[in-house]
Write an enzyme that holds these catalytic residues in place. Structure first.
Site, PDB file in Angstrom:
ATOM      1  N   SER A   1      39.167  65.643  13.804  1.00 31.76           N
ATOM      2  CA  SER A   1      37.721  65.566  13.999  1.00 31.76           C
ATOM      3  C   SER A   1      37.356  64.107  14.239  1.00 31.76           C
ATOM      4  O   SER A   1      37.843  63.506  15.191  1.00 31.76           O
ATOM      5  CB  SER A   1      36.992  66.161  12.784  1.00 31.76           C
ATOM      6  OG  SER A   1      35.592  66.181  12.995  1.00 31.76           O
TER       7      SER A   1
ATOM      8  N   HIS B   1      37.415  68.884  16.864  1.00 28.09           N
ATOM      9  CA  HIS B   1      35.973  69.127  16.833  1.00 28.09           C
ATOM     10  C   HIS B   1      35.311  68.321  17.953  1.00 28.09           C
ATOM     11  O   HIS B   1      35.208  67.102  17.875  1.00 28.09           O
ATOM     12  CB  HIS B   1      35.368  68.681  15.497  1.00 28.09           C
ATOM     13  CG  HIS B   1      35.853  69.472  14.329  1.00 28.09           C
ATOM     14  ND1 HIS B   1      35.726  69.036  13.027  1.00 28.09           N
ATOM     15  CD2 HIS B   1      36.462  70.684  14.245  1.00 28.09           C
ATOM     16  CE1 HIS B   1      36.225  69.935  12.205  1.00 28.09           C
ATOM     17  NE2 HIS B   1      36.695  70.939  12.924  1.00 28.09           N
TER      18      HIS B   1
ATOM     19  N   ASP C   1      37.273  70.745   6.719  1.00 29.86           N
ATOM     20  CA  ASP C   1      37.904  71.741   7.587  1.00 29.86           C
ATOM     21  C   ASP C   1      39.398  71.467   7.708  1.00 29.86           C
ATOM     22  O   ASP C   1      39.832  70.323   7.833  1.00 29.86           O
ATOM     23  CB  ASP C   1      37.253  71.701   8.974  1.00 29.86           C
ATOM     24  CG  ASP C   1      37.735  72.831   9.865  1.00 29.86           C
ATOM     25  OD1 ASP C   1      38.028  73.920   9.336  1.00 29.86           O
ATOM     26  OD2 ASP C   1      37.807  72.633  11.092  1.00 29.86           O
TER      27      ASP C   1
END
Length: 341
Positions: free
Chosen positions: A161, A188, A281
């Site tokens: 991310s 992401h 996540d």
């Protein structure tokens, strides 16, 4: 949320400020006109979120992001004119720690751009609030027909991310997977920038990146990348698909969802790697892979742009190895083979 704005154009900065305060959900705590001022203001009064311009006199948005993430880290959303024309700078800024990117709605004038920006701000608010144990559920992939073919001996899955673009470029630039290996990346990033990100990353590592289409078949000797804002899933028939569920999960596409699919359906050798990123996540999915006797690796704190996702994985014992970024390519070379590392 407490929001700050960094933009050298006075009219744009004021228009963004008015847009934010009209929502009643947020407040604008300061507006900076250049990067140096932004770094100073952030150290004195750190916001929850910064709306960062990319092209500014003096230090640009990339360097400003890098300094803020070093000195007073917080969430940063790039809001800039024509991001599609400055993809190199965009991905450098994302690698320096920016969360996401969107076009400046005041400049584009496109219908819905104001609401698109506010939607991204709400999503980032959820990410900040969701810094707690993950509640992602594994999406159920649609059943597809099995096809014959030779699958890779090893599947390497990488989730990333904030700071991910540069981290991915460094790993895959230092390690070329062998022909019997396949790499799948879940980063992401807004789906509007996936194709340009894949092109940029391919240029950095001098190897093409395959953007995953719905129902695409997994093949050996490829580097794949998730494409949409829906979650990438995978089942025993070796085909990818996308699922909107879980709909309320703020991380999109979810690393957790894909890692759990690999743990459940992949029966060969597999390695899970969780890189820099905000939030949690990937931690539960990486733990599922470890429970399935797959090698799991997280990036260490010192080399992470944001030590959120790797920290969450380390806290629950999901990582077999915790490595600095510069050692991950070498570990892959030893475990899987290939050139470099």
């Amino acid at each position: 949320m407490r929001i700050a704005i960094v933009n050298d154009v006075v009219l744009i900065g004021e228009a963004l400020r008015r847009m934010i305060v009209q929502t009643s959900e947020h407040q604008v705590i300061w507006v900076a006109r250049d990067g140096e001022q932004a770094v100073q203001f952030c150290s004195q009064n750190r916001p929850d979120l910064i709306l960062m311009d990319l092209l500014m006199p003096g230090i640009d948005g990339v360097e400003t992001t890098r300094r803020i993430m070093q000195e007073a880290p917080c969430a940063i959303l790039l809001v800039t004119a024509s991001p599609e024309d400055n993809t190199g700078l965009v991905f450098r800024a994302l690698g320096a720690g920016a969360l996401d990117v969107t076009a400046t709605p005041i400049i584009t004038g496109k219908p819905g751009m104001d609401s698109a920006l506010l939607a991204k701000i709400r999503t980032i608010g959820k990410l900040i609030a969701a810094d707690k144990p993950s509640s992602a559920r594994t999406a159920s992939p649609g059943k597809v027909t099995s096809e014959t073919g030779t699958e890779p001996r090893t599947l390497v899955t990488i989730g990333s991310s904030t700071g991910g673009p540069v981290a991915l470029a460094r790993i895959l630039g230092a390690w070329t997977p062998p022909e019997d290996c396949t790499v799948v990346i879940v980063q992401h990033i807004d789906e509007n920038f996936t194709d340009s990100f894949a092109k940029w990353l391919g240029q950095q590592i001098k190897r093409p990146i395959t953007v995953i289409e719905d129902h695409m078949r997994l093949e050996r000797d490829r580097i794949y990348m998730a494409k949409t804002n829906d979650h990438l899933v995978f089942d025993g028939d070796r085909k990818f698909s996308y699922s909107a569920n879980p709909r309320d999960y703020p991380y999109r596409p979810s690393v957790d969802v894909f890692f759990r699919c690999v743990a459940l359906h992949w029966h060969g050798n597999a390695i899970g790697i969780l890189l820099t990123g905000m939030g949690r996540d990937g931690a539960q999915g990486l733990l599922a892979m470890r429970h399935a006797a797959m090698l799991t690796i997280t990036q260490d704190q010192a080399s992470s742009a944001v030590y959120g996702m790797p920290r969450a994985a380390a806290e629950i014992g999901a990582a077999e190895l915790v490595l600095p970024l510069e050692r991950i390519a070498g570990e892959l070379g030893q475990r899987v083979g290939g050139r470099g590392g």
